[in-house]
Structures are given as C-alpha cells and as structure tokens.
Scaffold this active site. Structure first.
Site, PDB file in Angstrom:
ATOM      1  CG  ASP A 124      -3.311   8.120  -1.199  1.00  0.00           C
ATOM      2  OD1 ASP A 124      -3.247   8.551   0.046  1.00  0.00           O
ATOM      3  OD2 ASP A 124      -3.041   7.060  -1.316  1.00  0.00           O
ATOM      4  NE  ARG A 136       0.492   1.478   3.167  1.00  0.00           N
ATOM      5  CZ  ARG A 136       1.465   2.325   3.401  1.00  0.00           C
ATOM      6  NH1 ARG A 136       2.549   1.867   3.661  1.00  0.00           N
ATOM      7  NH2 ARG A 136       1.205   3.623   3.520  1.00  0.00           N
ATOM      8  N   GLY A 137       0.247   2.302  -0.017  1.00  0.00           N
ATOM      9  CA  GLY A 137       1.009   3.363  -0.272  1.00  0.00           C
ATOM     10  C   GLY A 137       0.783   3.919  -1.779  1.00  0.00           C
ATOM     11  CB  ALA A 138      -0.200   6.986  -3.709  1.00  0.00           C
ATOM     12  CD  GLN A 142      -2.802   2.579   6.998  1.00  0.00           C
ATOM     13  OE1 GLN A 142      -3.423   2.816   8.006  1.00  0.00           O
ATOM     14  NE2 GLN A 142      -3.400   2.566   5.718  1.00  0.00           N
ATOM     15  NE  ARG A 159      -6.012   1.121  -1.505  1.00  0.00           N
ATOM     16  CZ  ARG A 159      -5.382   1.415  -0.538  1.00  0.00           C
ATOM     17  NH1 ARG A 159      -4.005   1.213  -0.504  1.00  0.00           N
ATOM     18  NH2 ARG A 159      -6.193   2.415   0.479  1.00  0.00           N
TER      19      ARG A 159
HETATM   20  C1  LIG Z   1       3.538   7.907   0.164  1.00  0.00           C
HETATM   21  S1  LIG Z   1       2.071   7.002   0.538  1.00  0.00           S
HETATM   22  C2  LIG Z   1       0.680   8.088   0.267  1.00  0.00           C
HETATM   23  C3  LIG Z   1      -0.421   7.590   0.846  1.00  0.00           C
HETATM   24  O1  LIG Z   1      -0.880   6.292   0.698  1.00  0.00           O
HETATM   25  C4  LIG Z   1      -1.575   6.006   2.083  1.00  0.00           C
HETATM   26  O2  LIG Z   1      -2.748   5.369   2.054  1.00  0.00           O
HETATM   27  P1  LIG Z   1      -2.748   3.793   2.103  1.00  0.00           P
HETATM   28  O3  LIG Z   1      -1.930   3.300   3.224  1.00  0.00           O
HETATM   29  O4  LIG Z   1      -4.336   3.460   2.208  1.00  0.00           O
HETATM   30  O5  LIG Z   1      -2.277   3.224   0.858  1.00  0.00           O
HETATM   31  C5  LIG Z   1      -1.337   7.044   2.697  1.00  0.00           C
HETATM   32  O6  LIG Z   1      -2.787   7.905   2.369  1.00  0.00           O
HETATM   33  C6  LIG Z   1      -0.356   7.958   2.279  1.00  0.00           C
HETATM   34  O7  LIG Z   1      -0.185   9.307   2.858  1.00  0.00           O
END
Ligand SMILES: CSC[C@H]1O[C@H](OP(=O)(O)O)[C@H](O)[C@@H]1O
Length: 356
Positions: free
Chosen positions: A247, A56-58, A206, A99
């Site tokens: 994101d 996960r993570g954009a 997270q 996603r």
């Molecule tokens: C550099 S990660 C950007 C962004 O993605 C994360 O969401 P997720 O853990 O649901 O993929 C989070 O919003 C981060 O800030």
C-alpha cells in the site's frame, strides 16, 4: 516481456467500470457469492465506496479516485480551467481522506491536478476532457504495469516452487491481472509455481473471500490457510516464496501492507523462504523516508466482533483493529515494480531505481 500469457482469460473480473456517466464498482463486500455493481454518480459516492471497502486495493482505490475526480468536474458549473481547480479541490480532498495508508490515492489525485494545470496552460483539449483522458491513462497504465510485473516477479521463482500470498492483490485490487497475484498467475502459467497457498486475511477476509474466488475463476488450484497457520506451513518446507502486495513503499524499502504481512516476513526469514513485494511504482512514496512515518489505518473494532454478520464475541470486550502493518526493508528479498526489481532493498538501491 508479456507475450507468453493469454491475458484475455484473466480479464473476466473487472472491479471498475466507467460508463461515461457514472463509475460502476463491483461491490467487494458481497463477494464471492453475490456479484453486484454499485453505481457512483458523484465523487462523494466514490469516496464513500472507497472508505466502506466496496472497492479496495491500493491501485484500485487510486483508479476509482481518478474517476471520482472526473465526476466532480462534471458537477461544477465553470468553463475556465483556472476556476475549476479551486472549485474541484474540496471534492479531491474528500476523495483523498477516504483512506490514509495507500499512497496510490494521493498519487492519482496529484496526477489529476497536474492534468488540470496542463489544461489551464492551454495544452490541447477542454479541461474536463483532459481529466477524463488522465483517468483512463491511469487505469490503462496500471494494467500494463501488472502484466509486466507478473513476468518480472515470476522470473525470480524457480520451477517447482510453492508460494504463499496474503490478502487480495488480484484483478479486484487493480485495473486487472493483479500485482502479487499477477506474479502467481504468470508463475503458474510458466510452470514455475506448483503450489499456491492463500491466507484468509482476518478480519475482512480478502484472502478467503476474494483471492480464493479469483484463483477458482482462473482454474488455478489453491489451498486456503488460516492466518495463524502460516508459520507452521512454512516450517514444512512447501513455501519457497511469500509474495505480497503493498500500500506504500518508502524511500528505504520499508513497506506497508495488509495487517499480518509483517509476521509473514519474520516467519519467512526464520524458515528460509524468500519474501517478495509486488506493486506498481504508483505505490512507491520516495517522500516518506521510512516505515514509522506511515499512517496506519485503524478501522471500526466492530469488524472483529462478527463474521458474515454473525456476532462471535462476548459483549463488552474491547478490540484493536489496525488494518495495515509495516515490514522493514531488511526482511524483504525483492521489491518488484514495473520499472524493475530491487533486490535487498535499502535507501541506496531504492534511490537507484527511483532517482527522481
Ligand atoms: C494490490 S492491492 C494492495 C494492497 O491493498 C490491500 O488492502 P485493502 O484490501 O485494505 O485495500 C492489501 O494491503 C493489498 O496488499
């Protein structure tokens, strides 16, 4: 810009490993106490891993989808690049559907389609090799962008500052070093940041499970707070910057990020703390005019009913589980990308930074 930091010390955590035959993903559902890689041998396995938040993570999901496209290319029996595009498209669509909120997924897949078109035009190498080279380029560019953004963002933070961050934006969410966490790493290394606070980031934790783990791997002292403690912490005056990832950043600077970011921005403005969004330009979506147009992912309400697999909520109650929210550009003091800093972002300043 990036030679003042020993980056090797931050390279121990690698969430994405291309083996030449499969994509190995550090299963982030099991961190921090279990370090285990998921081996994906097909594009559908990568799409499933993205949807399940194993990765996960954009930026990380964009990079993973690019390697997923490489796996899809290997699974189709065509030699001609023109046939390949049509045969590849269903797999790319399934990756894109994994996603909805992070624009990096669609951005990476568009890069892969463009690489295929160049191969079709006979520009250089075999089309499968062209896709593999593009996926590697996407990953390599992200790491360089993060290192550059770390220095740019840290330059805004005065010595002696305290910083609060949200969710996880480190090596686990990118090709390495991180976005907002990269600014924190650079700011600590340069002596600008004296106090680091991380919000636990309910419901997926997270911050508690991933950011705290990364900072302990770095040897960077950090204080974990409950999400609900953020305003009270800022009231004490120990936070000068709230630094978060993104994101999707719209053409007017409105920014979608992990749920809870919007209320941090409101609280920061009320308490006189500055608010910084840090993201590579692959997260900027100039085709989306403003934040109300962003699709906000809603996940299974059951994610709110248990912690670490233990149910904590009475049977029968409903739950609403949006996992992103939108911070209006008026609450953002700076957007940092590898292309530079947009201070007080709005449609004009964003267009000046991202003209095409
Ligand atoms: C550099 S990660 C950007 C962004 O993605 C994360 O969401 P997720 O853990 O649901 O993929 C989070 O919003 C981060 O800030």
């Amino acid at each position: 810009m990036t030679d003042a930091i020993d980056y090797a010390r931050y390279d121990r955590i690698r969430p994405i490993r291309w083996t030449g035959e499969a994509l190995e993903l550090l299963d982030q559902r099991k961190l921090p106490f279990v370090v285990e890689y998921l081996s994906c041998a097909s594009s559908d396995a990568v799409a499933d891993a993205i949807h399940a938040l194993a990765v996960r993570g954009a930026p990380a999901i964009g990079i993973s989808a690019a390697w997923g496209a490489v796996l899809a290319a290997r699974a189709i029996e065509v030699t001609d690049a023109a046939d390949a595009a049509a045969r590849l498209e269903p797999a790319l669509q399934r990756l894109n559907a994994a996603r909805p909120t992070a624009v990096n997924l669609a951005w990476a897949l568009a890069r892969m389609r463009a690489a295929l078109l160049r191969a079709q035009a006979g520009e250089g190498m075999d089309w499968r090799a062209a896709l593999e080279a593009e996926a590697l380029a996407i990953e390599t560019e992200d790491l360089a962008a993060n290192r550059n953004m770390g220095m740019l963002g840290a330059s805004l933070i005065a010595p002696g500052s305290g910083v609060l961050t949200h969710c996880n934006t480190g090596s686990l969410a990118t090709a390495g070093f991180g976005t907002a966490l990269g600014v924190i790493r650079a700011g600590v290394a340069q002596g600008h940041i004296e106090r680091v606070y991380a919000g636990e980031t309910r419901p997926w934790q997270q911050g508690a499970r991933l950011t705290a783990w990364e900072l302990m791997q770095d040897g960077i002292p950090a204080t974990l707070i409950a999400d609900s403690a953020a305003a009270h912490l800022m009231k004490t005056g120990v936070v000068q910057w709230v630094v978060v990832g993104a994101d999707r950043i719209c053409a007017n600077g409105d920014t979608a990020n992990k749920i809870g970011t919007y209320q941090l921005a409101i609280s920061a403005r009320h308490h006189g703390a500055k608010f910084m969004v840090v993201a590579p330009s692959s997260t900027v979506d100039m085709e989306t005019a403003s934040g109300e147009l962003i699709e906000i992912e809603e996940r299974d309400p059951a994610e709110l009913f248990a912690i670490a697999g233990t149910r904590t909520v009475a049977e029968g109650v409903a739950a609403w589980n949006p996992v992103f929210d939108v911070t209006p550009h008026g609450l953002i003091d700076a957007i940092v990308t590898e292309k530079g800093i947009v201070e007080h972002p709005d449609a004009a300043s964003m267009r000046a930074m991202f003209p095409d």
